[in-house]
Scaffold this active site. Structure first.
Site, PDB file in Angstrom:
ATOM      1  CE1 TYR A  82     -10.243  -4.835   5.233  1.00  0.00           C
ATOM      2  CE2 TYR A  82      -9.412  -5.839   3.217  1.00  0.00           C
ATOM      3  CZ  TYR A  82     -10.096  -6.051   4.279  1.00  0.00           C
ATOM      4  OH  TYR A  82     -10.360  -7.119   4.802  1.00  0.00           O
TER       5      TYR A  82
ATOM      6  CG  ASP B  54      -2.076  -1.202   0.974  1.00  0.00           C
ATOM      7  OD1 ASP B  54      -2.693  -1.136   0.021  1.00  0.00           O
ATOM      8  OD2 ASP B  54      -2.478  -1.514   2.213  1.00  0.00           O
TER       9      ASP B  54
END
Length: 831
Positions: free
Chosen positions: A530, A445
């Site tokens: 998310y 990420d």
């Protein structure tokens, strides 16, 4: 904070009546006034809001008595009318007040620190970011295209961030007489319009008016960074989406039947990494039904496409392969031909309706009564100035890296530095599935932007309503800075549990305790589906707590075949795919100085003859202590038991002759690490270890790189290389910590994954660092004995909170009865 609607005023306590209101009280009798009188005078008392504890807030402004010749009955009638009038006026004042009143605040205790010292770590301001861009545009001698419009064959500024000075230079400035380090920026540029396309990093300075730049790429990475390793830009994603839409037009009849769509109502989701070998830039994209106002991640249509976007010329990009419902095709044209021929099994999906789509988080019921709210009786007890926070002995410099997210420097407690740097390094999400997109996904990420995508926080939900909210500026894929307003919050949190307490019911009767309150610094990153809640907590016991919760939407695959080997079915055609979350942190501890060692402690049993009964044996636990000498000894594999106590220790002892130290305590239930024989494992080799302790080096500032995502087969930074068995005794050490959890999605992850049970992290806890628990000095401590009035403010300030705060809601009287029926005899037998 809303003022109470139930107002009261007595002459010995502060007033909480509305401004300019009055009440009538019987006059107090003293001296001659105690003689019987035909009528009892009444005192008119006027009260003002906003008083503080201990100050008179009600004042007698006159006495009323019956005029001569007026009967008592008449006086009482007139007084009744006066009271009714006053009551009506008070009600009007209360109903007209629509905005909360301001609590009377006490100024937070200021810590001693030279003004502006923390700015050595501060993120760049919007103006500084703009100055760097203008300098680069005028001094590189090559054309630069704004990244939001740049093609792969263009040059552009990818990002700009602060260049944190070297530790030695900073400490000379903070702790000695050293000069303030130069303020500099780190600029990342993509050079596609060159004979040898590459990624280059420049240090630019001094700020605020840049006058030089130097290429630090080779110094940092040992060579040039190949161009194919660059993160995918928004412009590149837009061009890929246009290619996919063109390809979908080649299968109109198939799309109409399978998905009730012409392709324009479908949305694509990227996967990563992009291929199988260094140099590849080939990505699977998964298609979903898109419904406005809800997460599309739960509505896969079974169609996935593989796009080759490695060429510098967009016109040469190609769709390499198509996957549908368990089968692979060379193109969308081939898919259409098989459908027309009747040889393709099609699962017919209706276009989801907004009011019934799987995963909608729109409220299903009208709002109810609000739940408990947190408030600060006399305002915040912490102070925020620029990038510096102080709170009850804590001093913290905070910031945000646009790629890796929250970072903290120079964390001190009671004036002593505990941590030089505490920073998030990476967040990995690794998936399994029987569809190509799911089975190949390993999101790193940081390459997407953990800090960049930390958006504005919702007041009262993401953080308490009264928290302090801070804006963060960043520059990425644009020539002008952007601001995420209110994207970091700071608040004091009451954990609703004692930090410590004891009720003594023997020998002597008393109660002592302390509320567990802590300072929380929070930000939340939304990374595609998310949402990660990043918490950094500072406790009154001298402990630091780091915690992350995962929420948001699960990612899913189209359910087909033996899909339940890889997760659980959570919808008619939706497979919640299993995945693991691994989070990595850097903790540069400086415990009582920079030179530390690593000590472990654990329990063992020894079998000894009973000293008072030689024929018997006793199993006696003992404490096994060990100093670890080398880095290899201090690298603890993931999911392998490690010593229960592991501490950074100082050469200096506390009062009791134990080394002053801080303990690392990890809370994690991580899934299995990628096998080391995987071709991409070295790029995430930090995940091998739940904890690794290495000697600190300026040339090892981070455990990974944003370039690892798109070339994990030849990682730009490989953490495994940091561990080379160097000595770690009395050295400047860094702890690298991995926490995580395995997530097998289930029905209750619909519509959203909840934070309950999905939180992991670690503690940094003092261990013989102090001579006693430092929270014993807290002014929040409560102590009373059976001889005390437990409701008195002096013994228990919380018991009379309503009289200590102008804006506190009316609280019921406090009574304590647990000393009743207790004797001083020891309950378990005794001496």
């Amino acid at each position: 904070m809303v003022p109470s609607k139930s107002w009261q005023c007595v002459r010995t306590s502060p007033c909480t009546l509305p401004a300019s209101s009055s009440r009538l009280f019987p006059a107090e009798k003293t001296g001659e006034e105690n003689k019987p009188e035909p009528t009892q005078p009444l005192v008119l008392v006027s009260c003002w809001e906003g008083s503080t504890a201990g100050n008179a807030s009600c004042q007698a402004v006159g006495a009323l008595s019956a005029p001569a010749g007026m009967s008592l009955k008449t006086v009482l009638i007139l007084l009744g009318l006066a009271l009714a009038t006053i009551f009506a006026l008070v009600c009007v004042l209360l109903t007209r007040e629509r905005t909360p009143r301001t609590c009377q605040q006490l100024p937070p205790q200021q810590e001693e620190m030279e003004d502006g010292q923390s700015l050595v770590f501060a993120d760049l301001t919007a103006e500084e970011l703009s100055q760097v861009v203008r300098y680069l545009q005028g001094h590189l001698g090559v054309p630069l295209v704004e990244a939001s419009r740049a093609k792969p064959s263009d040059n552009c500024i990818a990002s700009v961030d602060v260049q944190v000075p070297g530790k030695a230079e900073v400490l000379r400035f903070l702790d000695g007489a050293g000069a303030r380090p130069r303020r500099e920026a780190l600029a990342v540029l993509y050079f596609g319009n060159q004979p040898d396309p590459n990624i280059t990093e420049y240090v630019v300075g001094p700020l605020p008016t840049p006058a030089y730049h130097r290429d630090v790429t080779v110094q940092k990475y040992g060579g040039k960074v190949p161009y194919h390793r660059r993160p995918v830009t928004g412009k590149e994603y837009a061009d890929i989406n246009a290619l996919i839409q063109r390809e979908l037009k080649k299968a109109p009849r198939f799309l109409a039947v399978c998905c009730e769509s012409d392709g324009t109502s479908l949305v694509v989701l990227t996967t990563a990494p992009r291929g199988f070998k260094s140099g590849d830039r080939v990505t699977w994209f998964v298609l979903f039904h898109n419904v406005a106002g809800t997460g599309y991640y739960l509505s896969p249509v079974g169609l996935e496409v593989l796009v080759d976007h490695g060429d510098l010329h967009v016109s040469r990009w190609q769709l390499r392969q198509v996957f549908y419902n368990g089968r692979y095709f060379a193109s969308t044209g081939d898919l259409e031909r098989e459908f027309v021929a009747g040889t393709l099994e099609v699962v017919r999906l209706k276009q989801p309706r907004a009011d019934a789509v799987l995963g909608s988080i729109k409220p299903r019921h009208p709002p109810g009564s609000p739940g408990p709210l947190q408030f600060e009786p006399q305002g915040p007890r912490y102070s925020v100035r620029d990038n510096h926070i102080t709170f009850q002995g804590w001093s913290i410099a905070f910031g945000m890296n646009p790629n890796t997210g929250p970072r903290f420097f120079d964390i001190r407690y009671r004036g002593e530095r505990i941590v030089y740097e505490l920073s998030l390094q990476e967040a990995l999400a690794l998936y399994g599935s029987n569809c190509p997109g799911g089975m190949s996904t390993r999101y790193l990420d940081g390459s997407f932007g953990i800090g960049r995508f930390a958006y504005e926080l919702v007041r009262g939900l993401d953080c308490p309503y009264t928290a302090t909210y801070v804006d963060r500026h960043y520059l990425a894929e644009a020539d002008t800075p952007k601001t995420n307003q209110n994207s970091l919050c700071i608040f004091e949190h009451d954990s609703a549990i004692p930090l410590r307490r004891h009720f003594s019911d023997s020998q002597s009767l008393y109660y002592g305790g302390l509320r567990k309150t802590s300072l929380v610094i929070r930000t939340i990153s939304t990374l595609i589906n998310y949402d990660y809640i990043w918490d950094f907590m500072f406790h009154g016991s001298g402990a630091v707590e780091v915690r992350v919760h995962a929420t948001g939407y699960i990612s899913s695959s189209f359910f087909h075949g033996r899909g339940t080997d890889y997760g659980n079915r959570v919808g008619p055609h939706t497979l919640g795919t299993m995945h693991l979350h691994h989070i990595h942190y850097k903790v540069d501890l400086d415990v009582d100085g920079q030179l530390n060692s690593l000590e472990t402690q654990d329990m063992e049993y020894e079998f000894v003859k009973d000293p008072w009964s030689a024929q018997n044996t006793i199993e006696r636990p003992y404490l096994r202590r060990q100093r670890l000498e080398k880095e290899d000894e201090a690298a603890f594999p993931l999911n392998v038991p490690m010593p229960r106590y592991l501490s950074f220790v100082s050469p200096n002892p506390n009062k009791w002759e134990h080394p002053r130290s801080y303990r690392i305590q990890i809370i994690s239930f991580a899934g299995k690490h990628l096998p080391t024989n995987s071709s991409m494992e070295r790029s995430i080799s930090w995940g091998r270890y739940q904890l690794a302790v290495t000697r600190r080096k300026e040339e090892e500032p981070t455990s990974t790189s944003i370039y690892n995502q798109n070339d994990p087969w030849t990682p730009t930074v490989a953490f495994a290389d940091f561990i080379n068995n160097e000595t770690i005794t009395n050295e400047d050490l860094v702890a690298w910590i991995t926490v995580g959890f395995l997530h097998v999605p289930h029905a209750e992850d619909i519509p959203n994954t909840v934070t309950v049970g999905n939180g992991v992290g670690f503690f940094l806890r003092p261990y013989n660092y102090f001579n006693e628990d430092p929270s014993v000095d807290s002014s929040d401590s409560v102590y009373f004995s059976s001889e005390h009035d437990a409701g008195a403010c002096g013994a228990n300030p919380l018991a009379c909170l309503s009289s200590a705060a102008a804006c506190a809601p009316r609280l019921p009287p406090f009574h304590f009865g647990s000393f009743l029926n207790l004797s001083l005899a020891p309950p378990f037998g005794g001496l």
